[in-house]
Enzyme design. Sequence first.
Site, PDB file in Angstrom:
ATOM      1  N   SER A  49     120.186  41.157  24.446  1.00 56.23           N
ATOM      2  CA  SER A  49     120.761  39.889  24.878  1.00 56.23           C
ATOM      3  C   SER A  49     122.056  40.166  25.624  1.00 56.23           C
ATOM      4  CB  SER A  49     121.045  38.976  23.676  1.00 56.23           C
ATOM      5  OG  SER A  49     121.741  37.817  24.076  1.00 56.23           O
ATOM      6  N   GLY A  71     117.463  35.437  27.694  1.00 55.13           N
ATOM      7  CA  GLY A  71     118.688  35.075  28.371  1.00 55.13           C
ATOM      8  C   GLY A  71     119.708  34.377  27.496  1.00 55.13           C
ATOM      9  N   ASP A  72     119.534  34.429  26.177  1.00 51.05           N
ATOM     10  CA  ASP A  72     120.503  33.858  25.245  1.00 51.05           C
ATOM     11  C   ASP A  72     120.341  34.594  23.916  1.00 51.05           C
ATOM     12  OD1 ASP A  72     122.111  31.842  23.647  1.00 51.05           O
ATOM     13  OD2 ASP A  72     122.077  30.812  25.574  1.00 51.05           O
ATOM     14  N   ASP A  73     120.576  33.932  22.783  1.00 55.56           N
ATOM     15  CA  ASP A  73     120.435  34.610  21.492  1.00 55.56           C
ATOM     16  C   ASP A  73     118.992  35.055  21.262  1.00 55.56           C
ATOM     17  OD1 ASP A  73     123.135  34.251  20.619  1.00 55.56           O
ATOM     18  OD2 ASP A  73     122.670  32.164  20.163  1.00 55.56           O
TER      19      ASP A  73
END
Length: 508
Positions: free
Chosen positions: A331, A298-300
């Site tokens: 991502s 849910g991010d990098d």
Amino acid sequence: MVETLTPTSTSTCLWRRWWVSLYPTNNNHHHHRRWIPSAATFFPTQKILLPSLFLAFLFTLFYWQQDAGVGGFLIFRRPFPAGDHPLLRPVAFNLTEFGGVGDGVTLNTAAFEKAVLEISKKGGGQLNVPPGIWLTAPFNLTSHMTLFLAQGAVILGIDDEKYWPLMPPLPSYGHGREHPGPRYGSLIHGQNLKDVVITGHNGTINGQGQTWWKKYKQKLLNHTRGPLVQIMFSKDILISNITLRDSPFWTLHPYDCKNVTIKNLTILAPIFKAPNTDGIDPDSCEDMVIEDCYISVGDDGVAIKSGWDQYGIAYGRPSKNILIRNVVVRSMVSAGISIGSEMSGGVSNITIENLHVWNSRRAVRIKTAPGRGGYVRDITYRNLTFSDVRVGIVVKTDYNEHPDEGYDPKAVPILEDINYISIYGDGVRVPVRMQGSEEIPVMNVTFQDMSVGITDKKKHIFQCAYVQGRVIGTVFPAPCDNLDLYDERGNLIKRSVSQNISDIDYSF
């Protein structure tokens, strides 16, 4: 009749007779005696043959060792110390020997702690986690330890924050990333360690992040969430062949470590509504390989860091000598591979190759801002593939998140010597958005061999501002006017009109 032979034919004949005498045929009417040439017969050829064979042996040995990465004649070198090679642990334990129960309900923190203590007393050992669901609060590792997760083994983090210890802020961050003051520790933690292995037959470490994400969004947490696995101030670390999922915060966080290998990992979190669940965050680390991983979070996917503003500048530990290769990333919120934004200790000598970013918001990104200080230099991206990505290549210099008011806005980072080689893709809205600024120009950028299929035939799809560099050979789509054009032989075709042209368009 006397047979006359040349020296060459004599040598061939003698070797043939010797071989046949050792390995006779099955003909019943022939009997071959073992034949050994006399000294008088063999002596003329021996002067040439034996030295030649010896030299051939030495050259074969030399080239074999060169290919193996030894780098010289092993027979003339001292042997490597035993610690330079991974060794089998002197003892191995099963978690059940310490009272572990893998029913998903029983809390196994004491069992893990007892096992780690026993391994520490023995000077090293392996802890086997068998199939089952092993609920636990955070626990620490020790040096010379292997944590081995069998197929079907799940280490499950308890989702009640009262079981998670508070730790001092990271020295290069000044305070927690989300709140001032202390931060929650990680589920699996280690400090000042040497020779640690976390591996298995694709067992799982699950942080049960859902409760943490919900409380974070509702602002019910008073401290920064903890990572799933965090190793600090350590060296000689290997993490491989496991699945990491649903971390409360950053998933795998090596901090101020040296000689780290991360390979064959699967890292998972929901692509939406799982805030700050970065996959791997090398932070002030040196000499690291990340390879053969699948990351969907849910991010990098990977974020290379080295401290935050004035705290990172004071701590002064760069991230350097990092190789990322053979990685597949998704991502939808952030980027496949990021550098920054906390990069105040510096980032250099990074190679990212054989990367596939699919169905993502951004592919590769460098993000920084005035106040960060530090530098990002000597970065090479090679053989990247983008599939259904909004923006392929991003450099952003106004990522203004600061720990407190004590940062120096005049501490501007240096961005230079960044290479993009063999970049391919399809279904990309904006292949390049490279946004330097008057304060933070992007210097000495190279694009070579680039062909990215775009979703819309719009203008401003190769966007630049305050960028200086070159394009070598064929690049599609057409590059911005900030860059010099060279042919494939390195001959200048066209000089840029201005390096400070701004062609940034956030409308798509």
